[in-house]
Design a protein around this motif. Structure first.
Motif, PDB file in Angstrom:
ATOM      1  N   ARG A 238      46.515 -25.050  23.743  1.00 39.40           N
ATOM      2  CA  ARG A 238      46.235 -24.441  25.041  1.00 39.40           C
ATOM      3  C   ARG A 238      44.881 -24.878  25.601  1.00 39.40           C
ATOM      4  O   ARG A 238      44.772 -25.311  26.741  1.00 39.40           O
ATOM      5  N   ASN A 239      43.827 -24.753  24.795  1.00 36.82           N
ATOM      6  CA  ASN A 239      42.484 -25.039  25.318  1.00 36.82           C
ATOM      7  C   ASN A 239      41.594 -25.804  24.349  1.00 36.82           C
ATOM      8  O   ASN A 239      40.460 -26.130  24.691  1.00 36.82           O
ATOM      9  N   GLY A 240      42.080 -26.112  23.154  1.00 37.81           N
ATOM     10  CA  GLY A 240      41.302 -26.921  22.219  1.00 37.81           C
ATOM     11  C   GLY A 240      40.308 -26.160  21.374  1.00 37.81           C
ATOM     12  O   GLY A 240      39.634 -26.750  20.528  1.00 37.81           O
ATOM     13  N   ILE A 241      40.191 -24.838  21.560  1.00 41.59           N
ATOM     14  CA  ILE A 241      39.277 -24.058  20.720  1.00 41.59           C
ATOM     15  C   ILE A 241      40.019 -23.651  19.455  1.00 41.59           C
ATOM     16  O   ILE A 241      40.709 -22.631  19.387  1.00 41.59           O
ATOM     17  N   ASP A 242      39.941 -24.491  18.436  1.00 38.34           N
ATOM     18  CA  ASP A 242      40.562 -24.179  17.157  1.00 38.34           C
ATOM     19  C   ASP A 242      39.577 -24.470  16.038  1.00 38.34           C
ATOM     20  O   ASP A 242      38.548 -25.122  16.242  1.00 38.34           O
ATOM     21  N   VAL A 243      39.882 -24.003  14.844  1.00 40.94           N
ATOM     22  CA  VAL A 243      38.933 -24.106  13.738  1.00 40.94           C
ATOM     23  C   VAL A 243      38.781 -25.547  13.252  1.00 40.94           C
ATOM     24  O   VAL A 243      37.750 -25.911  12.685  1.00 40.94           O
ATOM     25  N   ASP A 244      39.792 -26.370  13.466  1.00 47.76           N
ATOM     26  CA  ASP A 244      39.677 -27.786  13.120  1.00 47.76           C
ATOM     27  C   ASP A 244      38.557 -28.428  13.933  1.00 47.76           C
ATOM     28  O   ASP A 244      37.669 -29.091  13.397  1.00 47.76           O
ATOM     29  N   ARG A 245      38.580 -28.219  15.236  1.00 50.74           N
ATOM     30  CA  ARG A 245      37.554 -28.792  16.107  1.00 50.74           C
ATOM     31  C   ARG A 245      36.182 -28.175  15.829  1.00 50.74           C
ATOM     32  O   ARG A 245      35.170 -28.876  15.810  1.00 50.74           O
ATOM     33  N   ILE A 246      36.147 -26.875  15.627  1.00 49.99           N
ATOM     34  CA  ILE A 246      34.858 -26.209  15.370  1.00 49.99           C
ATOM     35  C   ILE A 246      34.203 -26.800  14.130  1.00 49.99           C
ATOM     36  O   ILE A 246      33.011 -27.123  14.131  1.00 49.99           O
ATOM     37  N   ASP A 247      34.979 -26.957  13.058  1.00 53.91           N
ATOM     38  CA  ASP A 247      34.400 -27.459  11.812  1.00 53.91           C
ATOM     39  C   ASP A 247      33.950 -28.904  11.947  1.00 53.91           C
ATOM     40  O   ASP A 247      32.843 -29.250  11.517  1.00 53.91           O
TER      41      ASP A 247
END
Length: 588
Positions: A238-247
């Motif tokens: 939906r918007n790319g805010i996921d834990v994969d990207r955060i980490d």
């Protein structure tokens, strides 16, 4: 019963092409078996447990540089302590970026553990703050398992291997590392007989389907509509805010500190996560007071692409690495556990063959002695000794390059140069010696504003979602959400051809009203030789320059021989201008 409702839903889903083929067959098998209620606490959907999977008394502590001490659940430890998962220790997160940034040697092993930890932390936050959603331990463990296994399918040198396969096998379907991640996870469960352990923690076959859906980021049958928000945790479409990207953002920025960011700030954001129904769709929302922190995450991602992932030196290093793999593929062979020899491009035919590959292939190329590997070895030595392809110029960042076709542009530039070199028949130039690198910089959603796709909530009403823009928290929106550029290189040191390529690129850019930059770091713009009024002086940085220097510079643009024989191109002119500006002395 929950599983029966799933079976009924599957009747209409099973023939749909939307179901990934990797587990469509398993869904059919699951439908064929009688629906059984889950035992213990999960017999009824949403029966929550009082335990916290993040602090299991028999967990294993791992010290992580980003998240501190992580207590790994025993179920996840059973997956980590397998050869399939341990292979990730030898696959670097940033691939060949290690050749440009020596500290970028962190690996997929630590990243996957970090993603799993953040995923379970996010689920536990929602579970603690909203007990009415009936999030279970099985939900939390399944999400954590998806985070742990989401990158199992990466090949050697991470994403560079995917690009290598696209170039080496252009006629084949693009390879999907997520599908391979699912296949390897299934192999771990089967080869280690982990199904009894999974069941002991109340995870069954439908939960494994749920894990696979989480890795793909697509809800089908794993969980009901009321738990759709769980699909935004590991892979958020939906918007790319996921834990994969955060980490990976915080881990990459920590190991290669080209951008300043603090992981603890986003931990505070995760602590405010809530699931809210927005337009009949359950989404993860965050406290409005942390909107600026989320914006900083998008901005940091763009800066990492500009300064690290697509940095000029790193981009060129990856291009050379691709050329090394392409040159080596026909001659570099491996022997699988079945005794069968295979090449890099043949490794996808067999999972055991694929599992043998890691970043060690670079050492194998370096230490090879076959005469057929000389081209690959020589290129690798150039990469090691920093004798890279020669940078010529690049276009300035623009909103769009109009769907540029790099292959066609290479042919056009080569044709223009060959036409100019007719007076020098002894010089040879090949299209393959011209290198073009296309760069794209965005905020995670292409031409769209990612903040428009995120919902927030205010402390005055925890169940109502609101939208926010960058202006709401005192941040100016960028002029363009997506910018593009293309850089030109040549594989050899022929000064004449390099100058001719530069002139050809200048003519191509001028036709499209693009600015050309001579410096790879965007510091020195090379404007058109004439401004809108046709005034040649528009390109000159100082009015005190002599007419001789002006004449030499314009001769270069007009494809004429400069009066000063020592001047071969714009670099020589700019060197004289730099010397003049530094010394504040009028050139002779």
């Amino acid at each position: 019963m929950y599983l029966c409702s799933i079976a009924r839903a599957l009747i209409s889903k099973i023939t749909s092409s939307a179901i990934p083929s990797t587990y469509a067959l398993e869904i059919q098998v699951f439908m064929a078996s009688p629906c059984k209620a889950r035992d213990s606490e999960t017999a009824t959907l949403g029966a929550p447990s009082t335990g916290n999977v993040l602090n299991h008394p028999h967990g294993t502590d791992i010290v992580d540089p980003i998240h501190g001490t992580i207590t790994v659940h025993p179920l996840l430890s059973a997956f980590i302590n397998t050869p399939q998962f341990q292979r990730l220790r030898f696959i670097r997160m940033l691939g060949p970026a290690y050749f440009t940034f020596p500290t970028g040697n962190h690996n997929r092993f630590e990243h996957c553990i970090g993603v799993s930890y953040l995923a379970m932390q996010l689920v536990e936050t929602i579970r603690r703050n909203q007990p009415e959603l009936a999030v279970t331990e099985a939900d939390c463990l399944a999400v954590g398992l998806a985070g742990l296994c989401h990158d199992l399918g990466h090949g050697p040198l991470s994403h560079t291997f995917e690009r290598f396969l696209r170039e080496a096998c252009p006629d084949k379907k693009p390879w999907d590392h997520e599908a391979f991640s699912i296949s390897i996870m299934e192999d771990i469960v089967e080869s280690r007989n982990l199904m009894p352990l999974l069941r002991s923690y109340h995870l069954d076959e439908i939960d494994l389907i749920f894990v696979k859906e989480l890795i793909h980021g697509q809800r089908l049958v794993g969980r009901p509509k009321e738990k759709a928000f769980l699909y935004e945790i590991v892979s958020n479409k939906r918007n790319g805010i996921d834990v994969d990207r955060i980490d990976y953002i915080y881990r990459d920025a920590f190991n290669v500190p080209v951008v300043a960011c603090t992981p603890t700030r986003f931990s505070e954001v995760i602590d405010t996560a809530r699931a809210i129904c927005v337009d009949d769709d359950w989404q993860i929302c965050y406290a409005a007071r942390f909107a600026h922190v989320i914006w900083e995450l998008f901005d940091t991602r763009r800066e990492l692409h500009r300064r690290l992932y697509q940095n000029q030196a790193n981009g060129l290093g990856e291009r050379m690495t691709l050329d090394i793999l392409l040159a080596a593929d026909k001659h570099l062979t491996f022997v699988g556990p079945d005794g069968v020899s295979f090449r890099l491009t043949e490794s996808l035919k067999s999972l055991p063959h694929f599992m043998m590959l890691n970043d060690g292939i670079i050492s194998q190329i370096r230490d090879s002695f076959q005469p057929e590997m000389k081209t690959a070895r020589d290129l690798l030595n150039r990469l090691f000794t920093n004798e890279r392809y020669k940078f010529i110029c690049r276009t300035d960042l623009v909103k769009s390059l109009g769907g540029i076709e790099l292959a066609k542009l290479k042919v056009d530039l080569t044709r223009m140069v060959k036409s100019s070199l007719q007076k020098s028949p002894h010089r040879e130039m090949r299209v393959d010696d011209v290198v073009l690198i296309h760069q794209k910089f965005d905020y995670g959603m292409g031409e769209k504003n990612p903040m428009e796709r995120i919902s927030f909530y205010d402390r005055s009403n925890l169940s109502a979602a609101v939208k926010m823009s960058t202006e709401d928290f005192d941040v100016s929106s960028p002029q363009y959400w997506l910018e593009e550029s293309v850089s030109l290189y040549y594989k050899h040191d022929d000064v004449t051809i390099i100058d001719e390529l530069r002139c050809a690129m200048c003519r191509w850019a001028e036709e499209r009203k693009l600015r050309i930059l001579l410096n790879p770091d965007n510091l020195k713009p090379l404007r058109s030789a004439r401004n809108e009024k046709g005034d040649h002086d528009a390109i000159l940085p100082d009015a005190e320059l002599t007419k001789a220097v002006k004449k030499d510079l314009f001769s270069i643009y007009n494809m004429e021989e400069p009066a000063d024989a020592k001047i071969k191109g714009e670099f020589d002119v700019l060197a004289r201008l730099d010397e003049f500006e530094a010394n504040k002395v009028k050139p002779k």
